[in-house]
Motif scaffolding. Structure first.
Motif, PDB file in Angstrom:
ATOM      1  N   GLY A  11       2.724  38.791  40.016  1.00 35.31           N
ATOM      2  CA  GLY A  11       2.584  37.352  39.770  1.00 35.31           C
ATOM      3  C   GLY A  11       2.227  37.055  38.328  1.00 35.31           C
ATOM      4  N   LEU A  12       1.320  37.846  37.774  1.00 34.59           N
ATOM      5  CA  LEU A  12       0.951  37.659  36.366  1.00 34.59           C
ATOM      6  C   LEU A  12       2.105  38.004  35.429  1.00 34.59           C
ATOM      7  CD1 LEU A  12      -2.696  39.043  36.320  1.00 34.59           C
ATOM      8  CD2 LEU A  12      -1.958  36.657  36.170  1.00 34.59           C
ATOM      9  N   ALA A  13       2.908  38.999  35.810  1.00 35.76           N
ATOM     10  CA  ALA A  13       4.064  39.366  34.984  1.00 35.76           C
ATOM     11  C   ALA A  13       5.047  38.200  34.907  1.00 35.76           C
ATOM     12  CB  ALA A  13       4.741  40.608  35.545  1.00 35.76           C
ATOM     13  N   PHE A  14       5.320  37.571  36.055  1.00 41.99           N
ATOM     14  CA  PHE A  14       6.244  36.438  36.037  1.00 41.99           C
ATOM     15  C   PHE A  14       5.628  35.220  35.351  1.00 41.99           C
ATOM     16  CE2 PHE A  14       9.508  37.960  39.132  1.00 41.99           C
ATOM     17  CZ  PHE A  14      10.596  37.643  38.339  1.00 41.99           C
ATOM     18  N   ALA A  15       4.323  35.015  35.496  1.00 40.73           N
ATOM     19  CA  ALA A  15       3.677  33.909  34.795  1.00 40.73           C
ATOM     20  C   ALA A  15       3.812  34.093  33.290  1.00 40.73           C
ATOM     21  CB  ALA A  15       2.209  33.816  35.205  1.00 40.73           C
ATOM     22  N   THR A  16       3.633  35.320  32.821  1.00 43.18           N
ATOM     23  CA  THR A  16       3.786  35.617  31.398  1.00 43.18           C
ATOM     24  C   THR A  16       5.235  35.452  30.962  1.00 43.18           C
ATOM     25  OG1 THR A  16       1.959  37.176  31.565  1.00 43.18           O
ATOM     26  CG2 THR A  16       3.389  37.372  29.644  1.00 43.18           C
ATOM     27  N   TRP A  17       6.154  35.973  31.773  1.00 49.58           N
ATOM     28  CA  TRP A  17       7.581  35.878  31.472  1.00 49.58           C
ATOM     29  C   TRP A  17       7.989  34.411  31.315  1.00 49.58           C
ATOM     30  CZ3 TRP A  17      11.409  39.874  33.569  1.00 49.58           C
ATOM     31  CH2 TRP A  17      12.704  39.585  33.177  1.00 49.58           C
ATOM     32  N   GLU A  18       7.583  33.589  32.261  1.00 51.50           N
ATOM     33  CA  GLU A  18       7.944  32.172  32.201  1.00 51.50           C
ATOM     34  C   GLU A  18       7.277  31.468  31.018  1.00 51.50           C
ATOM     35  OE1 GLU A  18      10.212  30.589  33.845  1.00 51.50           O
ATOM     36  OE2 GLU A  18      10.681  32.139  35.318  1.00 51.50           O
ATOM     37  N   THR A  19       6.076  31.886  30.678  1.00 54.01           N
ATOM     38  CA  THR A  19       5.401  31.294  29.511  1.00 54.01           C
ATOM     39  C   THR A  19       6.172  31.610  28.233  1.00 54.01           C
ATOM     40  OG1 THR A  19       3.261  31.485  30.620  1.00 54.01           O
ATOM     41  CG2 THR A  19       3.235  31.194  28.232  1.00 54.01           C
ATOM     42  N   VAL A  20       6.648  32.831  28.107  1.00 54.33           N
ATOM     43  CA  VAL A  20       7.455  33.199  26.938  1.00 54.33           C
ATOM     44  C   VAL A  20       8.786  32.449  26.956  1.00 54.33           C
ATOM     45  CG1 VAL A  20       8.666  35.127  25.841  1.00 54.33           C
ATOM     46  CG2 VAL A  20       6.340  35.437  26.662  1.00 54.33           C
ATOM     47  N   ASP A  21       9.355  32.257  28.136  1.00 51.53           N
ATOM     48  CA  ASP A  21      10.630  31.539  28.253  1.00 51.53           C
ATOM     49  C   ASP A  21      10.546  30.090  27.791  1.00 51.53           C
ATOM     50  OD1 ASP A  21      12.296  33.533  29.049  1.00 51.53           O
ATOM     51  OD2 ASP A  21      12.343  32.991  31.175  1.00 51.53           O
ATOM     52  N   ILE A  22       9.376  29.520  27.760  1.00 46.28           N
ATOM     53  CA  ILE A  22       9.231  28.133  27.302  1.00 46.28           C
ATOM     54  C   ILE A  22       9.861  27.962  25.924  1.00 46.28           C
ATOM     55  CG2 ILE A  22       7.544  26.405  26.550  1.00 46.28           C
ATOM     56  CD1 ILE A  22       5.684  27.437  28.772  1.00 46.28           C
ATOM     57  N   PHE A  23       9.753  28.986  25.099  1.00 41.98           N
ATOM     58  CA  PHE A  23      10.236  28.892  23.723  1.00 41.98           C
ATOM     59  C   PHE A  23      11.693  29.330  23.558  1.00 41.98           C
ATOM     60  CE2 PHE A  23       5.675  29.768  23.723  1.00 41.98           C
ATOM     61  CZ  PHE A  23       5.234  28.598  23.129  1.00 41.98           C
ATOM     62  N   TRP A  24      12.325  29.800  24.641  1.00 42.57           N
ATOM     63  CA  TRP A  24      13.662  30.354  24.526  1.00 42.57           C
ATOM     64  C   TRP A  24      14.743  29.616  25.307  1.00 42.57           C
ATOM     65  CZ3 TRP A  24      14.666  34.015  21.011  1.00 42.57           C
ATOM     66  CH2 TRP A  24      13.592  34.741  20.511  1.00 42.57           C
ATOM     67  N   ILE A  25      14.389  28.868  26.320  1.00 46.20           N
ATOM     68  CA  ILE A  25      15.423  28.274  27.173  1.00 46.20           C
ATOM     69  C   ILE A  25      15.663  26.812  26.811  1.00 46.20           C
ATOM     70  CG2 ILE A  25      14.875  29.863  29.045  1.00 46.20           C
ATOM     71  CD1 ILE A  25      13.581  27.545  30.533  1.00 46.20           C
ATOM     72  N   GLU A  26      16.743  26.270  27.371  1.00 43.36           N
ATOM     73  CA  GLU A  26      17.140  24.899  27.056  1.00 43.36           C
ATOM     74  C   GLU A  26      16.212  23.863  27.683  1.00 43.36           C
ATOM     75  OE1 GLU A  26      21.177  24.391  28.259  1.00 43.36           O
ATOM     76  OE2 GLU A  26      21.902  26.014  26.997  1.00 43.36           O
ATOM     77  N   VAL A  27      15.622  24.192  28.826  1.00 46.34           N
ATOM     78  CA  VAL A  27      14.746  23.251  29.518  1.00 46.34           C
ATOM     79  C   VAL A  27      13.339  23.872  29.585  1.00 46.34           C
ATOM     80  CG1 VAL A  27      14.437  21.866  31.605  1.00 46.34           C
ATOM     81  CG2 VAL A  27      16.732  22.549  30.901  1.00 46.34           C
ATOM     82  N   PRO A  28      12.553  23.702  28.532  1.00 45.78           N
ATOM     83  CA  PRO A  28      11.238  24.335  28.507  1.00 45.78           C
ATOM     84  C   PRO A  28      10.282  23.815  29.577  1.00 45.78           C
ATOM     85  CG  PRO A  28      11.621  23.082  26.490  1.00 45.78           C
ATOM     86  CD  PRO A  28      12.862  23.011  27.291  1.00 45.78           C
ATOM     87  N   ALA A  29      10.497  22.589  30.039  1.00 46.61           N
ATOM     88  CA  ALA A  29       9.617  22.042  31.074  1.00 46.61           C
ATOM     89  C   ALA A  29       9.745  22.825  32.379  1.00 46.61           C
ATOM     90  CB  ALA A  29       9.939  20.572  31.310  1.00 46.61           C
ATOM     91  N   ALA A  30      10.940  23.304  32.678  1.00 41.88           N
ATOM     92  CA  ALA A  30      11.131  24.092  33.897  1.00 41.88           C
ATOM     93  C   ALA A  30      10.377  25.414  33.799  1.00 41.88           C
ATOM     94  CB  ALA A  30      12.623  24.350  34.129  1.00 41.88           C
TER      95      ALA A  30
END
Length: 114
Positions: A11-30
């Protein structure tokens, strides 16, 4: 107890992954929403050790595993890692849920036998 810590780590791995994705994907809110949901569910499971929290993580892991093949503009290795971590999370969450049900069933059968 053997599946509790790995489920928290997944769970923490995915929370971290998604936090990093905020800066890389087209829809950071998701990504921010999923990071918050993963972190919240993981903390809920860590603090309360509840089946409902494990079920919430199960749903989140299933969603991540389902969308992994459709990720755009990422390496295949990233898709495989996302899918693999999602499947591992599903297996861990199911193991926690089944283990709790078996323990509850065993304790209720002992109470009836006494």
């Amino acid at each position: 107890m053997k599946t509790r810590i790995p489920l928290i780590l997944a769970g923490l791995a995915f929370a971290t992954w998604e936090t990093v994705d905020i800066f890389w994907i087209e829809v950071p809110a998701a990504a921010a929403a999923f990071a918050a949901m993963f972190l919240g569910s993981t903390l809920w499971f860590w603090r309360r050790d509840s089946v409902r929290a494990a079920a919430a993580l199960l749903v989140l892991f299933a969603f991540e595993a389902a969308v992994a093949p459709t990720l755009k503009n990422v390496m295949v290795l990233t898709q495989v890692a996302d899918f693999t971590l999602g499947i591992a999370g599903i297996v861990l969450a199911v193991a926690v849920i089944i283990g709790r049900r078996r323990a509850r069933r065993a304790s209720s059968s002992r109470a009836v036998a006494v």
